[in-house]
Design an enzyme around this catalytic site. Structure first.
Site, PDB file in Angstrom:
ATOM      1  N   SER A 177      -6.043  -3.025   0.728  1.00  0.00           N
ATOM      2  CA  SER A 177      -5.377  -1.989   1.529  1.00  0.00           C
ATOM      3  C   SER A 177      -6.226  -1.359   2.628  1.00  0.00           C
ATOM      4  O   SER A 177      -5.694  -0.591   3.428  1.00  0.00           O
ATOM      5  CB  SER A 177      -4.832  -0.882   0.617  1.00  0.00           C
ATOM      6  N   LYS A 228      -4.933  -1.543   6.139  1.00  0.00           N
ATOM      7  CA  LYS A 228      -4.054  -0.538   6.748  1.00  0.00           C
ATOM      8  C   LYS A 228      -4.766   0.222   7.874  1.00  0.00           C
ATOM      9  O   LYS A 228      -4.110   0.822   8.736  1.00  0.00           O
ATOM     10  CB  LYS A 228      -3.535   0.418   5.679  1.00  0.00           C
ATOM     11  N   SER A 259      -1.024   4.829   0.312  1.00  0.00           N
ATOM     12  CA  SER A 259      -1.151   3.385   0.530  1.00  0.00           C
ATOM     13  C   SER A 259       0.185   2.659   0.381  1.00  0.00           C
ATOM     14  O   SER A 259       0.261   1.558  -0.157  1.00  0.00           O
ATOM     15  CB  SER A 259      -2.175   2.781  -0.445  1.00  0.00           C
TER      16      SER A 259
END
Length: 341
Positions: free
Chosen positions: A49, A52, A106
């Site tokens: 993640s 991102k 997230s």
């Protein structure tokens, strides 16, 4: 310096960095771009993640945070059981709310929505292409996105060095800095979808437990293991840490980041083992390669400089030790991205 069989590069006179389980890491100055130390900074890894952040670097300048948009069924197409903030198809949210869902919790559906909305074509796949274009512009030539969220995809990779470039672009944006330090945010009710409103909490423990924290991003998948990007300020100095491939024991990813930040703040301000390239630099006119230290010359712990080498970018590191001179090639970053083997 070797850490469990891994080569760690630090400036002359700097203390030894803490041992961490991450397979690669880097600490750099957000403002000057000086790299203070690292371990396998050009080693390919899987982002999870922390990808991102590339989405944020790409799409935040494109999207109006006050605009209200509709989440689609396509946005909700995420891996079952993966991280989600709780948006609903047909729900109406501001772009800011979706950003907060992305960065605090997230949310993978939030990533799909933002990639689609910022694509210019209403297609998340085109948003991913824009992310890869932005990575190239930033000089993150060892980064290739396949999913906007960081959910694992074939041919998706990054490096600790590239993550520092991406984080630097994110923290240059005031809106990102505000979101990264937001502790909680409301997700509004959607009466038409019969869902109630609720609060989300920032999952990055750095902002609660580390004085001077600026925020960052956590990540985890079974393939990537734990990944982390975090930044903090102390004495007017802003540092960023990036790490890939960490295990959660004996310390969690963010705690390993804290250990490395603490170490980074002990390194003299003018010390470095290299630097972060500037956006657009790797697409500019090639420059001459830097001279490497020779035996009998100056004795810094590490000296490096960027150099174009025909078809690629070479980060060379010269490490001086009692045994002599060891030239380490941190990585050859080809202009034409290659896939992992």
């Amino acid at each position: 310096m070797l850490e469990r069989g891994k080569q760690v590069v630090v400036p002359a006179g700097a203390g030894a960095p803490p041992a961490v389980s991450a397979t690669s890491w880097l600490v750099a100055d957000l403002d000057t771009g000086r790299v203070l130390g690292g371990c396998g900074p050009h080693q390919y890894g899987t982002p999870a993640s922390v990808q991102k952040l590339l989405l944020a670097a790409t799409m935040m300048p494109r999207l109006d945070p006050k605009q209200t948009v509709t989440v689609t069924d396509e946005d909700m197409n995420i891996e079952p059981g993966s991280s989600a903030v709780g948006l609903v198809a047909g729900g109406r949210y501001t772009i800011e709310t979706i950003w907060l869902g992305l960065l605090l919790n997230s949310g993978n559906e939030a990533a799909n929505a933002l990639a689609r909305l910022g694509s210019g074509t209403d297609r998340a796949a085109d948003g991913v292409r824009a992310m890869n274009d932005e990575a190239h512009r930033l000089g993150a030539l060892q980064t290739h996105a396949v999913t906007p969220s960081g959910l694992d995809g074939k041919g998706q990779f990054t490096s600790a060095y590239d993550l520092a470039l991406i984080a630097r672009a994110c923290f240059a944006q005031p809106t990102f800095r505000r979101y990264a330090l937001t502790e909680q945010a409301p997700i509004p009710a959607q009466p038409a979808q019969r869902t109630k409103g609720f609060l989300i909490q920032n999952e990055n423990q750095l902002i609660y437990r580390y004085p001077g924290a600026l925020g960052g991003k956590t990540g985890f998948t079974d393939l990537a293991r734990h990944t982390y990007v975090g930044a903090a300020e102390r004495g007017g100095r802003r540092l960023v840490v990036t790490l890939l491939g960490a295990e959660s024991a004996p310390k969690r990813g963010w705690e390993q980041g804290v250990s490395l930040l603490d170490w980074g703040f002990t390194v003299p301000r003018d010390a470095s083992v290299g630097r972060l390239v500037e956006p657009g630099e790797l697409t500019a006119t090639p420059s001459a390669a830097p001279a490497l230290a020779a035996p009998g010359g100056p004795r810094p712990a590490a000296a490096s400089g960027p150099a174009h080498s025909g078809s690629g970018w070479l980060w060379s590191v010269t490490v001086i030790s009692g045994a002599g001179v060891l030239v380490l090639l941190g990585g050859l970053l080809w202009r034409r991205r290659r896939r992992l083997p």
